[in-house]
Design an enzyme around this catalytic site. Structure first.
Site, mmCIF file in Angstrom:
data_model
loop_
_atom_site.group_PDB
_atom_site.id
_atom_site.type_symbol
_atom_site.label_atom_id
_atom_site.label_comp_id
_atom_site.label_asym_id
_atom_site.label_seq_id
_atom_site.Cartn_x
_atom_site.Cartn_y
_atom_site.Cartn_z
ATOM 1 N N ASP A 227 0.401 -0.956 -0.515
ATOM 2 C CA ASP A 227 -0.086 0.078 0.279
ATOM 3 C C ASP A 227 0.724 1.335 0.091
ATOM 4 O O ASP A 227 2.063 1.718 0.309
ATOM 5 C CB ASP A 227 -0.785 0.086 1.134
ATOM 6 N N ASP B 249 -10.555 1.724 -3.612
ATOM 7 C CA ASP B 249 -11.277 1.752 -2.021
ATOM 8 C C ASP B 249 -12.518 1.546 -2.218
ATOM 9 O O ASP B 249 -13.443 2.021 -1.332
ATOM 10 C CB ASP B 249 -11.101 3.043 -1.539
#
Ligand code: DGJ
Length: 743
Positions: A484, A554
């Site tokens: 990430d 997301d």
């Protein structure tokens, strides 16, 4: 043609022979690169594409042609400079160049700009030599006076006709020089006024929004100044000629820049209506000092051509990614069905909770269990812990082993979340090494999500990051890392090096990122990696060469996802497009949708589940188990097949539909979605594409209830011409079916 047939049987034979020769030539098509001495032209062929360039009478390298593959014996006359239009547009201004240096009289986007220590900023590049090696051509350019060399590299992919272009700039003078701009390539299209530029924009939670606009005089700049690829623009473009909106017809040129740092692509129409597309390092806040003997490599800018519309362009690029870019090329393994804990538990991970989720995930057919953020350091929320990559003792008193063993016993492999390039000021690492982050001495350090960016360009930071990742993967049986990256750069200073070298951070950071990924993969050959940056903030062909999949967004709202996924598919294969089923109402829009709708939305990509399984009822588990089993039967088709965008979800469409066809055309999977019925209208008829017209295909419904009255079996011709009338009515309805060729 008809006249010819009427005139003589010989003519018929002649035409037939020509046809057979053409067929044979088609079958023989590979790549070739030829240089014709007489006309001083290069011709590069691959797939269904020809690309030509030549050396003009001023010794400049000039683009000649890029488009459909030409006859084997076709050649080109030597290119010549374009005559001046007026004293305001002299010949050096208007003559297109393959890789223009900024010098002489040049106003459009240059590919290279240099400042020499004596203040000279004039760079005029001319042909020096060339070298052909198989599918690769290298043309060496040199400044007319100074020993600055540029090696232009062209690599043609024989199957798809995608051409990779890059440059190496070399300082062979006796003094340092400063590169102020360095593009990988300039692509040139013939002058015209009927071009449309397609590109992708977005933001966090809203990535991959397709924009389409007519190309008019002036420049459209697509870029990231953020240190990484960015959600806002993606380094991909397509240019459609005579755009009609039809997906699978018309000429399209496209390109994708393989770079995960700050980048820029400029698409411009000059005063002669020539279209030039220049892409490479973002020149904003950029310079790169080259000492005598040093070189700078640019990223690769890939470009391709399709006569089959933007749909055809996507299919070519996607095939190229699968066969030539991804680490498991030329035949990536199917992506496993994954479970991810993030939306279920956020930072509240511990051994008991993760084990309970893993047991439930295994029961529905999940193949990979991924524990997301929260397992390390003093991580309770996003205020602390990044940088301290040891297992949190309160949450995992016995380390990760018991959880990983249980995951394995359940028949799944184990994946783990990391964010290696970041540090929270509240961490042991930052307390020990406050100088490791990007910063300007004495200036504020702006935090984003309470974190700072480690300066990966520093060799000590690079070694630390590689070291902890290597240890983590060596000591634990980890099959997969979700890598990430949750903020962009601020104050991008590098005080440890001389002021005139600090801006090299834009290049060296990314080179070290790629180096770590490369080394990690070579030391741990089975390891797979997902590139995530708060969703799809780092999706590009550079990092794709070192990672196996992308976290698309997301935003897991299954309706929003239809548009995000549609945009993603213009540039990237659905085989790397991770899509999870999460809870309803979804956190993003509070939208309520059925579990089946959520599944069908996610099944168009690489499938995962991210819901809180502790809240599911028996019926939910049954639906999930059934649909995951269905997905496994079509996943090769979805992930590695050819995608047809049948109905676009963009621009407020009530409907959307996609179809994937397996490479051998033995299977197709069709997904259709309805936002809300209005005025009682029926769903528009769907005409399938890409099937074998003569083959028979048998239908099988993936969604629970049949959504149309269809023949059990029919020909490809039938499905493509008669089509399918779906009986979908209501809000957020979906249907899916598959067609299997009957042997
Ligand atoms: C952002 C990612 O996109 C999410 O999926 C999740 O991993 C969080 N970061 C964790 O902090």
């Amino acid at each position: 043609m008809h006249d010819l047939f009427r005139r003589s049987p010989h003519a018929v034979c002649f035409v037939a022979c020509l046809f057979l020769t053409a067929m044979f030539a088609q079958a023989q098509r590979g790549a070739s690169i030829r240089f014709d001495d007489a006309s001083r032209t290069f011709r590069i062929d691959g797939g269904d594409v020809s690309y030509a360039l030549g050396i003009n009478n001023r010794n400049e390298l000039q683009p000649i042609y890029w488009g459909a593959r030409l006859g084997a014996s076709d050649g080109f006359p030597q290119p010549h400079e374009v005559h001046e239009v007026a004293s305001f547009d002299l010949t050096t201004t208007v003559t297109p160049q393959e890789f223009p240096g900024w010098g002489s009289v040049f106003y459009v986007e240059p590919a290279l700009k240099i400042t020499f220590p004596d203040g000279n900023r004039d760079l005029v590049l001319q042909y020096a030599s060339h070298h052909i090696d198989g599918n690769t051509l290298t043309v060496r350019l040199k400044d007319i006076e100074r020993d600055v060399f540029v090696d232009l590299r062209y690599e043609m992919d024989a199957a798809t006709g995608v051409l990779g272009r890059s440059a190496t700039i070399e300082n062979q003078t006796k003094e340092p020089l400063v590169v102020e701009r360095a593009a990988a390539a300039t692509w040139t299209l013939p002058h015209g006024t009927d071009y449309t530029l397609d590109y992708l924009t977005g933001r966090w939670g809203g990535e991959f929004q397709l924009q389409q606009e007519k190309i008019v005089p002036g420049a459209r700049v697509l870029e990231s100044r953020r240190g990484s690829t960015g959600h806002q623009n993606n380094p991909w473009f397509a240019v459609e000629r005579a755009h009609t909106g039809e997906q699978d017809a018309g000429e399209v040129w496209f390109g994708a820049l393989a770079w995960s740092g700050s980048w820029r692509i400029t698409a411009e129409m000059d005063q002669r209506q020539t279209i030039r597309i220049t892409g490479g390092y973002n020149p904003f806040d950029f310079d790169y000092k080259l000492n005598p003997g040093e070189k700078l490599n640019t990223p690769v800018f890939y470009g391709g051509y399709s006569p089959d519309g933007i749909g055809g362009a996507s299919r070519i690029l996607e095939r190229f990614e699968l066969t030539r870019i991804l680490p498991q090329r030329p035949k990536p393994k199917p992506r496993p069905v994954l479970y991810n804990s993030w939306e279920a538990t956020e930072f509240r991970v511990d051994e008991a909770g993760q084990t309970a989720l893993a047991e439930k995930a295994a029961a529905i057919g999940v193949e990979r269990f991924v524990m997301d953020d929260g397992w390390f350091g003093q991580r309770k929320d996003d205020h602390a812990g990044l940088g301290d990559w040891y297992v949190n003792q309160q949450k995992f008193p016995h380390g990760l082993k018991p959880l990983i063993d249980r995951v394995h016993a359940l028949g799944m492999d184990f994946g783990l979340w990391v964010e290696p390039e970041m540090v929270n000021p509240d961490s042991d690492l930052y307390r020990k090494h406050p100088d490791w982050v990007l910063n300007f001495t004495g200036r504020p350090r702006t935090e984003g999500r309470n974190q700072l960016v480690l300066n990966l360009a520093r060799p000590d930071v690079r070694d630390y990051v590689f070291g902890f990742l290597d240890k983590l993967v060596t000591e634990n049986q980890i099959a997969f890392l979700k890598w990430d990256y949750n903020r962009n750069w601020s104050e991008p200073g590098w005080p440890a090096v001389a002021p005139d070298e600090q801006k090299q951070v834009y290049v060296k950071y990314i080179q070290n990122l790629y180096g770590i990924l490369r080394e990690l993969r070579s030391k741990h050959p089975g390891l797979e990696i997902e590139s995530c940056s708060g969703g799809g903030g780092r999706v590009d062909l550079g990092i794709m060469g070192l990672t196996d999949e992308f976290w698309t967004s997301d935003n897991t709202d299954p309706f929003d996802r239809l548009t995000i996924q549609d945009g993603f598919s213009y540039a990237y294969t659905p085989g790397v497009m991770m899509a999870w089923v999460t809870d309803s109402p979804n956190f993003m829009n509070r939208r309520v949708t059925s579990l089946e709708y959520r599944f069908l939305s996610s099944m168009q990509g690489s499938f995962g589940v991210g819901a809180n399984l502790n809240n599911w009822q028996d019926a939910d588990f049954a639906t999930a188990k059934r649909l995951i089993s269905e997905y496994k039967q079509i996943r090769e088709t979805v992930q590695h097949g050819s995608l047809y965008r049948l109905i676009s979800p963009r621009n407020g469409s009530e409907y959307s539909a996609t179809q994937s066809v397996s490479p051998d055309r033995s299977q197709a999977a069709v997904f259709a979605f309805l936002h809300s019925s209005q005025f009682g209208y029926d769903y528009p008829r769907i005409y399938l594409r890409g099937l074998d017209p003569k083959a028979q295909y048998k239908v099988r419904w993936i969604s629970e209830k049949p959504a149309a009255k269809l023949p059990e079996t029919a020909s490809g011709e039938y499905w493509m011409n008669v089509g399918i009338d779906l009986e979908l009515k209501g809000d957020f309805q979906a249907a899916a079916l598959r067609l299997d060729r009957v042997q």
